[in-house]
Write an enzyme that holds these catalytic residues in place. Sequence first.
Site, short mmCIF file in Angstrom:
data_model
loop_
_atom_site.label_atom_id
_atom_site.label_comp_id
_atom_site.label_asym_id
_atom_site.label_seq_id
_atom_site.Cartn_x
_atom_site.Cartn_y
_atom_site.Cartn_z
CG LEU A 1 -0.74 -14.05 -7.95
CD1 LEU A 1 -0.58 -15.46 -8.50
CD2 LEU A 1 0.59 -13.57 -7.36
CG HIS B 1 -2.13 -0.96 0.99
ND1 HIS B 1 -3.42 -0.56 0.73
CD2 HIS B 1 -2.17 -2.32 0.99
CE1 HIS B 1 -4.21 -1.62 0.62
NE2 HIS B 1 -3.47 -2.71 0.76
CB THR B 2 4.44 1.94 -0.25
OG1 THR B 2 4.70 0.80 -1.07
CG2 THR B 2 4.75 1.59 1.19
CB ALA C 1 -4.17 -15.78 -6.58
CG ASP D 1 -1.80 -4.08 -9.06
OD1 ASP D 1 -0.89 -4.15 -8.21
OD2 ASP D 1 -3.01 -4.07 -8.77
CB SER E 1 -8.07 -6.73 -12.53
OG SER E 1 -7.41 -6.64 -11.31
C1 GLA Z 1 -3.47 -3.66 -5.01
C2 GLA Z 1 -3.51 -2.33 -5.76
C3 GLA Z 1 -2.11 -1.72 -5.87
C4 GLA Z 1 -1.42 -1.65 -4.51
C5 GLA Z 1 -1.53 -3.00 -3.78
C6 GLA Z 1 -1.04 -2.92 -2.35
O1 GLA Z 1 -2.75 -4.61 -5.75
O2 GLA Z 1 -4.06 -2.50 -7.04
O3 GLA Z 1 -2.18 -0.45 -6.47
O4 GLA Z 1 -1.94 -0.60 -3.73
O5 GLA Z 1 -2.86 -3.48 -3.74
O6 GLA Z 1 0.30 -2.61 -2.31
#
Ligand code: GLA
Length: 387
Positions: A127, A37-38, A125, A174, A130
């Site tokens: 991963l 979540h950074t 999962a 992602d 999406s």
């Molecule tokens: C999901 C979000 C990303 C990121 C992660 C946590 O995968 O789509 O943008 O915030 O959670 O690091």
Amino acid sequence: MNLPLIEKVEQAHTQRFGAAPAIIAYAPGRVEILGNHTDYNEGFVLSAAIDLGIAMAISSAPSSACVLRAVDVNEEITVELPVKAPVEKPLWANYVLGVVNKLSGAGRIEKGFFATFAGDIPLGAGLSSSAALEVAAALGMGALANIHPSKLDLAKLCQAAENEFTGARCGLLDQISSLYGEPESLVFTDFRSLEVESVPLGADVCFLVANTRVKHSLVESEYNERRAQCEQAAAFFASTLNHPVKALRDVSVEEWKRWASRMDPVTARRAAHIVEENYRVLEARRLLAAGNLKGFGELMFQSHHSSRVNFENSCRELDALADAARNLPAVLGARLSGGGFGGSVVLMVHPAEAAAVGREITELYRAVFGHPCDVRVVKPSAGARLV
Ligand code: GLA
């Protein structure tokens, strides 16, 4: 890249639409190694594109009608251009329709298309199936319409598509990981400057993903709530510290310690997770360069602990896996990967130990929950491309 997957999509497309596709795009999923979540806090993340992904075959259609076909679930939807809003169902279509909407802003999508996709990323999962779907669609449809945004613009376009068409306020992690991945390397991203660096891993490391196959309800609203809490914490520090604070990236561990008791306790814990996690990512990058895998792995364990107690985005199943991993001497580090509230734990091990650790983790999980988790090796791999 998975050749049978490409062939499967090509054949399915030809069968359904009567002609071979003009373009096939492939985009991998990702695993988040450290930095939880950074991304939307303008901080740092170490991640990797993996050897599982989504392939999409595309060709032009004679009218403004667009037909989207999802081979794995055997579903199809037809929409007319221009695409202005999400559909109620099927939900997967919105990842692609959001991209079509955003690509229209980046250039012109005037002609309809036929698109067929399939993948091998396990759903739910953690991963990023999406993001892989968005990136494959953006690369492929962009190429068909002769729009070729830079990697970074593609990532931003896909993120905007997801934010607006699914309501998830995800960051850029992602999409960047899916686009910038390199074999045998981690992707280090600074989410303020948006500079991306490839960090070689060396032959002594291997990652296992243990999928709980649990997806707790309200994941999306919990994610958006965490993001709002981080913004609240940043606003507190902006009004308290005597230097500019735009995001939690600007707050040091010392500043957090000094002021935490003045914050509401939940917001303070959320902030602790981000502030310390940024520090862990930078430290981990340094340890990796020095070949200190044990030190790196220790930071992964700490990251999970912080998710559990500070960010509260873990769950029983993920905690059981992280605890089991902690007790296996062959595991260098383990933590939840991605948004949390279900999904997977990523484990770092020496390649020679991977198979044995996989078996042990599966059994330990079965002993607690009565059914196994799904463990597999994921290989850091090349990013998205046209085939
Ligand atoms: C999901 C979000 C990303 C990121 C992660 C946590 O995968 O789509 O943008 O915030 O959670 O690091």
